[in-house]
Design a protein around this motif. Structure first.
Motif, PDB file in Angstrom:
ATOM      1  N   UNK A 291     -66.982 -20.597 -32.598  1.00 59.34           N
ATOM      2  CA  UNK A 291     -66.601 -21.231 -31.344  1.00 59.34           C
ATOM      3  C   UNK A 291     -66.893 -20.248 -30.216  1.00 59.34           C
ATOM      4  N   UNK A 292     -67.737 -20.679 -29.280  1.00 63.20           N
ATOM      5  CA  UNK A 292     -68.088 -19.846 -28.125  1.00 63.20           C
ATOM      6  C   UNK A 292     -68.586 -18.459 -28.530  1.00 63.20           C
ATOM      7  N   UNK A 293     -69.439 -18.411 -29.538  1.00 63.35           N
ATOM      8  CA  UNK A 293     -70.083 -17.167 -29.929  1.00 63.35           C
ATOM      9  C   UNK A 293     -69.310 -16.283 -30.892  1.00 63.35           C
ATOM     10  N   UNK A 294     -68.158 -16.763 -31.374  1.00 62.68           N
ATOM     11  CA  UNK A 294     -67.346 -15.964 -32.284  1.00 62.68           C
ATOM     12  C   UNK A 294     -66.840 -16.838 -33.435  1.00 62.68           C
ATOM     13  N   UNK A 295     -66.881 -16.281 -34.644  1.00 61.13           N
ATOM     14  CA  UNK A 295     -66.180 -16.940 -35.746  1.00 61.13           C
ATOM     15  C   UNK A 295     -64.706 -16.780 -35.405  1.00 61.13           C
ATOM     16  N   UNK A 296     -63.992 -17.923 -35.345  1.00 60.19           N
ATOM     17  CA  UNK A 296     -62.595 -17.859 -34.920  1.00 60.19           C
ATOM     18  C   UNK A 296     -61.632 -18.571 -35.864  1.00 60.19           C
ATOM     19  N   UNK A 297     -62.167 -19.416 -36.749  1.00 58.27           N
ATOM     20  CA  UNK A 297     -61.277 -20.185 -37.615  1.00 58.27           C
ATOM     21  C   UNK A 297     -62.032 -20.605 -38.870  1.00 58.27           C
ATOM     22  N   UNK A 298     -61.267 -21.037 -39.857  1.00 60.75           N
ATOM     23  CA  UNK A 298     -61.868 -21.519 -41.093  1.00 60.75           C
ATOM     24  C   UNK A 298     -61.053 -22.665 -41.658  1.00 60.75           C
ATOM     25  N   UNK A 299     -61.721 -23.457 -42.508  1.00 59.72           N
ATOM     26  CA  UNK A 299     -61.064 -24.513 -43.258  1.00 59.72           C
ATOM     27  C   UNK A 299     -61.546 -24.422 -44.694  1.00 59.72           C
ATOM     28  N   UNK A 300     -60.632 -24.568 -45.637  1.00 58.64           N
ATOM     29  CA  UNK A 300     -60.983 -24.498 -47.049  1.00 58.64           C
ATOM     30  C   UNK A 300     -61.814 -25.712 -47.434  1.00 58.64           C
ATOM     31  N   UNK A 301     -62.877 -25.472 -48.205  1.00 58.21           N
ATOM     32  CA  UNK A 301     -63.719 -26.557 -48.719  1.00 58.21           C
ATOM     33  C   UNK A 301     -63.040 -27.174 -49.935  1.00 58.21           C
ATOM     34  N   UNK A 302     -62.890 -28.490 -49.910  1.00 58.20           N
ATOM     35  CA  UNK A 302     -62.241 -29.202 -51.008  1.00 58.20           C
ATOM     36  C   UNK A 302     -63.268 -29.878 -51.901  1.00 58.20           C
ATOM     37  N   UNK A 303     -64.308 -30.466 -51.278  1.00 55.57           N
ATOM     38  CA  UNK A 303     -65.315 -31.183 -52.055  1.00 55.57           C
ATOM     39  C   UNK A 303     -66.611 -31.248 -51.259  1.00 55.57           C
TER      40      UNK A 303
END
Length: 144
Positions: free
Chosen positions: A62-74
Motif C-alpha cells: 500500500x503506497x509503496x510499502x508492504x503494510x499488511x497481510x492476509x492468510x491464504x486459505x485456498x
C-alpha cells in the motif's frame, strides 16, 4: 516449506481503507446469501499452490510499502465467461498489520520467501497507535 505472495493493493490509501473494503465485501456477500469468504481474483494461477497453502499469506503493498497481510486459505483456478483462465485467492478476512517494508511497483503478484517477508507489527506496543503517515516516515528513517 511455506511460501507467500506479495501484491499491490491498488486504490487503497491505507491499511484502514483496505480493512473497510474487506468489511464491505463481506457484508455484500452476506446480504446476497453467499458464503462470507473473501476472494481476490487474479489472472495467473500460482504453480506453487501447495507451498502457499502451507501457512502462506498474501502481503499487500500500500503506497509503496508492504503494510499488511492476509492468510491464504485456498486457491481456486477457474475459467471466466470470456474463456480466460483466472484464479480465486481465498483469504482469511482478518487483516494483520506488518512492519513496513518498501516495495517498488510491479504488475500482478510475486512469490515472497518467508525470510524476505516483513514481520507482523507489534500491536501490543504504543507504535500500533501511530498515525499511518508518521509510521511511514519512521519506517523510511529505519526507526521502526
Amino acid at each position: 516449506m511455506s511460501l507467500h505472495l506479495v501484491k499491490l493493493c491498488v486504490g487503497a490509501e491505507s491499511v484502514e481503507d483496505l480493512q473497510a473494503w474487506i468489511d464491505q465485501r463481506q457484508a455484500d456477500r452476506r446480504a446476497k446469501g453467499m458464503p462470507a469468504e473473501q476472494i481476490h481474483t487474479t489472472r495467473m494461477v500460482p504453480t506453487r499452490a501447495q507451498d502457499l497453502l502451507d501457512g502462506g499469506s498474501l502481503y499487500w503493498v500500500i503506497k509503496g510499502y508492504v503494510q499488511a497481510r492476509q492468510r491464504l486459505i485456498n486457491i481456486r483456478p477457474f475459467t471466466d465467461e470470456g474463456g480466460i483462465k483466472r484464479c480465486h485467492l481465498v483469504l482469511d478476512p482478518e487483516l494483520v498489520t506488518t512492519r513496513m517494508q518498501p516495495r517498488r511497483p510491479f504488475q500482478g503478484w510475486r512469490y515472497l520467501k518467508p525470510d524476505d517477508a516483513p514481520k507482523d507489527a507489534n500491536t501490543n506496543s504504543e507504535a500500533g497507535d501511530i498515525p499511518e503517515t508518521m509510521r511511514r516516515d519512521l519506517a523510511e528513517l529505519c526507526l521502526i
